[in-house]
Design a protein around this motif. Structure first.
Motif, PDB file in Angstrom:
ATOM      1  N   PHE A  18       0.837  -1.199   0.000  1.00 53.72           N
ATOM      2  CA  PHE A  18       0.000   0.000   0.000  1.00 53.72           C
ATOM      3  C   PHE A  18       0.877   1.256   0.000  1.00 53.72           C
ATOM      4  N   SER A  19       1.877   1.268   0.873  1.00 53.95           N
ATOM      5  CA  SER A  19       2.763   2.432   0.985  1.00 53.95           C
ATOM      6  C   SER A  19       3.572   2.645  -0.288  1.00 53.95           C
ATOM      7  N   LEU A  31       5.031  10.979   8.612  1.00 54.43           N
ATOM      8  CA  LEU A  31       4.647   9.600   8.833  1.00 54.43           C
ATOM      9  C   LEU A  31       5.212   9.064  10.142  1.00 54.43           C
ATOM     10  N   TYR A  32       4.394   8.291  10.820  1.00 50.29           N
ATOM     11  CA  TYR A  32       4.746   7.658  12.084  1.00 50.29           C
ATOM     12  C   TYR A  32       4.362   6.190  11.969  1.00 50.29           C
ATOM     13  N   LEU A  39      10.084   0.157   9.827  1.00 54.88           N
ATOM     14  CA  LEU A  39      11.348  -0.256   9.220  1.00 54.88           C
ATOM     15  C   LEU A  39      11.108  -0.883   7.850  1.00 54.88           C
ATOM     16  N   LYS A  40      10.140  -1.784   7.775  1.00 54.26           N
ATOM     17  CA  LYS A  40       9.853  -2.460   6.503  1.00 54.26           C
ATOM     18  C   LYS A  40       9.376  -1.473   5.437  1.00 54.26           C
ATOM     19  N   ILE A  41       8.502  -0.547   5.826  1.00 55.13           N
ATOM     20  CA  ILE A  41       8.016   0.449   4.862  1.00 55.13           C
ATOM     21  C   ILE A  41       9.157   1.348   4.403  1.00 55.13           C
ATOM     22  N   LEU A  47      10.662   6.126   2.246  1.00 58.82           N
ATOM     23  CA  LEU A  47       9.912   7.152   2.972  1.00 58.82           C
ATOM     24  C   LEU A  47      10.540   7.412   4.331  1.00 58.82           C
ATOM     25  N   GLN A  48      10.523   8.678   4.741  1.00 58.76           N
ATOM     26  CA  GLN A  48      11.001   9.060   6.066  1.00 58.76           C
ATOM     27  C   GLN A  48       9.879   8.794   7.070  1.00 58.76           C
TER      28      GLN A  48
END
Length: 139
Positions: A18-19, A31-32, A39-41, A47-48
């Motif tokens: 999705f990300s 993003l949080y 970590l995986k995303i 992405l930060q």
């Protein structure tokens, strides 16, 4: 806007996909995420992401605290409804806080897509209005 990204173990790959698909939208926001999910995303997309503890170690509660302080604007939480979670009370509390503070919450891919497209169109600007009326800072 501040967006939380959370996924149970069996749903992490779905949230990574999705990300990846919506990276161009997500990268425009703060993003949080809970530990491993973030970590995986981050590894897959670049992405930060501000990473909290993993969910069972308090990450859900850290995000819940931001919701309670009106500092989170959206939660995307891909839950695994078929597997018992040891931290289920924390999950329930997080969902309840989203309801209490009117924070948009998606718990599956279908709803997440509706929210992300609404975010892109500006449909969630009302969150900024709420924060300005309550004196919250958008930091």
């Amino acid at each position: 806007m501040k967006i939380a990204l959370i996924a149970h173990d069996k749903k992490k790959n779905d949230l990574v996909q999705f990300s990846t698909a919506y990276k161009s939208i997500l990268e425009q926001h703060d993003l949080y995420a809970t530990g491993t999910t973030g970590l995986k995303i981050s590894e897959a997309t670049g992405l930060q992401i501000h990473r909290f503890q993993s969910g069972p170690l308090g990450g859900d509660q850290e995000i819940g605290a931001m919701i309670a302080q009106n500092q989170m604007d959206m939660v995307i939480f891909f839950r695994d409804p078929l597997t018992a979670q040891p931290h289920e009370p924390d999950v329930t509390a997080l969902i309840r806080l989203c309801d209490v503070y009117a924070v948009p919450l998606a718990t599956n891919m279908g709803t997440a897509e509706v929210l992300i497209h609404g975010l892109q169109r500006g449909d969630l600007f009302w969150r900024e209005i709420i924060k300005s009326r309550t004196g919250e800072q958008n930091d």
